[in-house]
Design an enzyme around this catalytic site. Sequence first.
Site, PDB file in Angstrom:
ATOM      1  N   HIS A   1       5.883  -4.035  -8.343  1.00  0.00           N
ATOM      2  CA  HIS A   1       5.848  -2.917  -7.450  1.00  0.00           C
ATOM      3  C   HIS A   1       4.548  -3.450  -7.061  1.00  0.00           C
ATOM      4  O   HIS A   1       3.153  -3.572  -7.328  1.00  0.00           O
ATOM      5  CB  HIS A   1       5.538  -1.596  -8.152  1.00  0.00           C
TER       6      HIS A   1
ATOM      7  N   MET B   1      15.362  -2.361  -2.203  1.00  0.00           N
ATOM      8  CA  MET B   1      15.105  -0.972  -1.645  1.00  0.00           C
ATOM      9  C   MET B   1      15.566   0.040  -2.133  1.00  0.00           C
ATOM     10  O   MET B   1      15.314   1.015  -1.454  1.00  0.00           O
ATOM     11  CB  MET B   1      14.236  -1.204   0.076  1.00  0.00           C
TER      12      MET B   1
ATOM     13  N   GLU C   1       1.490 -10.966  -8.184  1.00  0.00           N
ATOM     14  CA  GLU C   1       2.738 -10.819  -8.326  1.00  0.00           C
ATOM     15  C   GLU C   1       4.044 -11.935  -9.283  1.00  0.00           C
ATOM     16  O   GLU C   1       4.560 -11.460 -10.034  1.00  0.00           O
ATOM     17  CB  GLU C   1       3.546 -10.151  -7.249  1.00  0.00           C
TER      18      GLU C   1
ATOM     19  N   ASP D   1       9.154   4.434  -9.217  1.00  0.00           N
ATOM     20  CA  ASP D   1       8.110   3.668  -9.821  1.00  0.00           C
ATOM     21  C   ASP D   1       7.393   3.923 -10.956  1.00  0.00           C
ATOM     22  O   ASP D   1       6.561   4.352 -10.754  1.00  0.00           O
ATOM     23  CB  ASP D   1       7.162   3.399  -8.797  1.00  0.00           C
TER      24      ASP D   1
HETATM   25  C1  GRF Z   1       7.016  -6.986  -2.992  1.00  0.00           C
HETATM   26  O1  GRF Z   1       5.814  -6.795  -2.711  1.00  0.00           O
HETATM   27  C2  GRF Z   1       7.233  -5.921  -4.502  1.00  0.00           C
HETATM   28  O2  GRF Z   1       5.967  -5.998  -4.849  1.00  0.00           O
HETATM   29  C3  GRF Z   1       8.212  -4.736  -3.135  1.00  0.00           C
HETATM   30  O3  GRF Z   1       8.363  -5.692  -2.198  1.00  0.00           O
HETATM   31  C4  GRF Z   1       8.215  -7.031  -1.934  1.00  0.00           C
HETATM   32  C5  GRF Z   1       9.173  -7.941  -2.276  1.00  0.00           C
HETATM   33  O4  GRF Z   1       9.054  -9.559  -1.575  1.00  0.00           O
HETATM   34  N1  GRF Z   1       8.936  -3.956  -4.613  1.00  0.00           N
HETATM   35  P1  GRF Z   1       9.462 -10.625  -2.004  1.00  0.00           P
HETATM   36  O5  GRF Z   1      10.491 -10.110  -1.991  1.00  0.00           O
HETATM   37  O6  GRF Z   1       9.811 -11.421  -3.404  1.00  0.00           O
HETATM   38  O7  GRF Z   1       9.054 -11.537  -1.213  1.00  0.00           O
END
Ligand code: GRF
Length: 191
Positions: free
Chosen positions: A110, A91, A175, A146
């Site tokens: 993302h 973050m 993802e 991003d």
């Molecule tokens: C995901 O939705 C990613 O796209 C965003 O943060 C979230 C992380 O999830 N950048 P995790 O910690 O991998 O479960």
Amino acid sequence: MRLGILGSGSGSNFQALLDAIDAGSLSADVALVLSDNPQAFILERAKRRGIPHGLIDCGGFRTKFPDEAQTETAARLLGAGVDIVCLAGFMRLVKRPLLDAFPGRILNIHPALLPAFPGVEAWKQALAAGVAETGCTVHYVDEGMDTGPVILQARVPVLAGDTPESLHARIQVEEHRIYPEAVKIVAKGLA
Ligand code: GRF
């Protein structure tokens, strides 16, 4: 390929990379996992797997990633022999000190179809905008938020009655599918 992972939360994308490695579909090792959040479950996942892990000290700043912390993070990743850095729910914005240490080798996942909805909680932004479709993007990291070149994207429909949670959950399924695929593409290019 040796991967370094930076994350601030649950680490489900880190887990997806581990699962792809275990399944033999991604030829890589995770060399180091670092987090700016001592409570992050991603650290617990690394611990359970016996993967070296540690904390990034951001000097009490809530969102800033101070230059000194970036320089130290780069040194730790380089010291662990990392080839590719994967931001997995990390973050903080990565800037020069870290980018310069891994040119073209830092990726991010993302939860939107970039360039739409950059920034935090992109699935909420998509719901609020009333779009029919959103998704997720794996991209190279540059100095913007991003904004780096896209490697892979996956589309996810927004369904009637979706809540932020239900939409984010469906985005995360995609993802977990495309992050290992994108790492493969980048690794192949570097090999
Ligand atoms: C995901 O939705 C990613 O796209 C965003 O943060 C979230 C992380 O999830 N950048 P995790 O910690 O991998 O479960």
